[in-house]
Motif scaffolding. Structure first.
Motif, PDB file in Angstrom:
ATOM      1  N   ALA A 103      43.609  37.464  46.657  1.00  0.00           N
ATOM      2  CA  ALA A 103      42.698  38.421  45.755  1.00  0.00           C
ATOM      3  C   ALA A 103      41.644  39.585  46.736  1.00  0.00           C
ATOM      4  O   ALA A 103      41.490  40.985  46.460  1.00  0.00           O
ATOM      5  CB  ALA A 103      42.114  37.676  44.949  1.00  0.00           C
ATOM      6  N   GLN A 116      38.179  30.832  38.283  1.00  0.00           N
ATOM      7  CA  GLN A 116      38.206  30.130  36.895  1.00  0.00           C
ATOM      8  C   GLN A 116      38.102  29.030  36.816  1.00  0.00           C
ATOM      9  O   GLN A 116      38.195  28.066  37.577  1.00  0.00           O
ATOM     10  CB  GLN A 116      39.003  30.207  35.764  1.00  0.00           C
ATOM     11  N   ALA A 166      42.249  38.889  35.150  1.00  0.00           N
ATOM     12  CA  ALA A 166      41.589  39.144  36.260  1.00  0.00           C
ATOM     13  C   ALA A 166      40.165  40.235  36.385  1.00  0.00           C
ATOM     14  O   ALA A 166      40.921  41.681  35.449  1.00  0.00           O
ATOM     15  CB  ALA A 166      41.904  39.310  37.293  1.00  0.00           C
ATOM     16  N   TRP A 215      34.474  39.879  41.701  1.00  0.00           N
ATOM     17  CA  TRP A 215      35.656  40.169  41.792  1.00  0.00           C
ATOM     18  C   TRP A 215      35.936  38.676  40.834  1.00  0.00           C
ATOM     19  O   TRP A 215      36.310  37.821  41.553  1.00  0.00           O
ATOM     20  CB  TRP A 215      36.874  40.317  42.946  1.00  0.00           C
ATOM     21  N   GLU A 217      38.687  36.183  39.917  1.00  0.00           N
ATOM     22  CA  GLU A 217      40.119  35.162  40.070  1.00  0.00           C
ATOM     23  C   GLU A 217      40.694  34.460  38.920  1.00  0.00           C
ATOM     24  O   GLU A 217      40.407  33.590  39.539  1.00  0.00           O
ATOM     25  CB  GLU A 217      40.532  35.485  41.470  1.00  0.00           C
TER      26      GLU A 217
END
Length: 312
Positions: A103, A116, A166, A215, A217
């Motif tokens: 990512a 997560q 995401a 971010w 992911e």
């Protein structure tokens, strides 16, 4: 050469630390990561366990310097393209670190990437949050974020967000986060004045100020026992300490007027919700008591400036 230096911060969580390191060993064997354990003065044999069972991990011992300062110690000793900050009570699922790195290669403006988090009972932890703003505070207390599903999801409100999507988020819990070295160096790592709690909020805020994104992911899954060290240190008082630390952060980054207005809106909002839950059912009585407790906790924001500054 390893891509990631993982700083695992430990304080009296020997068995959880053992499980954490076992989950990281594959990434070390495949030369994807180097692992550093910073033991903040544990008295449960954690350091000895690392030397005996995980001699491949670098071990730094010393007094309890706090979470952020411990990660900074590792960053200063390494030169990998990525730095990961980790609690000792996490376990990476297979491929989690690879998913975060993939990512990061796609989202070049992401200075920080968050996985997560999954709790011990299998539930997804509410691990990403919006920055404290007056717009957020008003939206939440007026019930807009709860009444408008798209708004609740966009603001990543607990119980209203989609943890499978995401996305860019404002900030993420520091139980395990991956930070791009370029971004880390730009902000100077963790602010060590934020000794416990809100150091992850502060890092995300300073990254955003310099144009870096965070971010989320969800394909990277990390198991999280949750509050393993803080429960030992502060027990039931840890929620109140978190509130104190958050308002202290607001004072430093947003100013006293912002602190006062936020506290007043939160107190009035919690009190109003409590008033609406005055029906004599057991469930409503419990919810009403919880709202009144939140109103009490947010009175922290009305404390004297000097007292708030003590919690930085």
């Amino acid at each position: 050469m390893a891509q990631v230096a993982i700083a695992v911060v430990s304080w009296n969580t020997r068995d959880l630390l053992d499980a954490c390191l076992r989950s990281l060993e594959r990434d070390v064997e495949q030369d994807r990561a180097e692992v550093w354990v910073v033991d903040n003065g544990s008295a449960d044999g954690s350091a000895a366990m690392v030397r005996e069972r995980h001699p491949w991990a670098h071990l730094l011992e010393g007094a309890n310097v706090g979470f952020g300062a411990a990660v900074n110690r590792v960053a200063a000793r390494t030169a990998t393209p990525w730095i990961a900050a980790a609690n000792a009570d996490v376990e990476l699922s297979g491929g989690a670190l690879e998913a975060l790195l993939r990512a990061g290669a796609v989202h070049r403006d992401a200075g920080l990437l968050a996985p997560q988090l999954v709790l011990g009972d299998g539930q997804v932890q509410h691990s990403v949050h919006p920055f404290p703003t007056l717009t957020l505070t008003l939206s939440f207390n007026l019930g807009l974020a709860q009444a408008i599903p798209a708004l609740g999801d966009r603001l990543t409100i607990e119980g209203r967000w989609d943890p499978t999507r995401a996305r860019n988020v404002d900030w993420a819990l520091g139980a395990f986060v991956l930070v791009r070295r370029e971004a880390w160096d730009a902000v100077g790592g963790f602010d060590e004045r934020q000794w416990m709690y809100a150091e992850d909020l502060d890092l995300g805020w300073r990254l955003r100020q310099l144009g870096w994104r965070t971010w989320f992911e969800p394909t990277a899954v990390v198991r999280h026992a949750g509050a393993a060290s803080t429960s030992q240190a502060w027990g039931a008082e840890r929620t109140e300490l978190w509130i104190w630390s958050t308002y202290a952060w607001m004072l430093r980054r947003r100013g006293l007027a912002f602190v006062r207005v936020s506290a007043i809106v939160n107190i009035l909002g919690a009190a109003a919700r409590a008033a609406l839950l005055s029906a004599p059912t057991r469930r409503d009585r419990g919810a009403r008591a919880e709202m009144l407790e939140w109103a009490r906790l947010h009175r922290v924001g009305l404390s004297r400036r000097a007292r708030l500054e003590q919690h930085r």
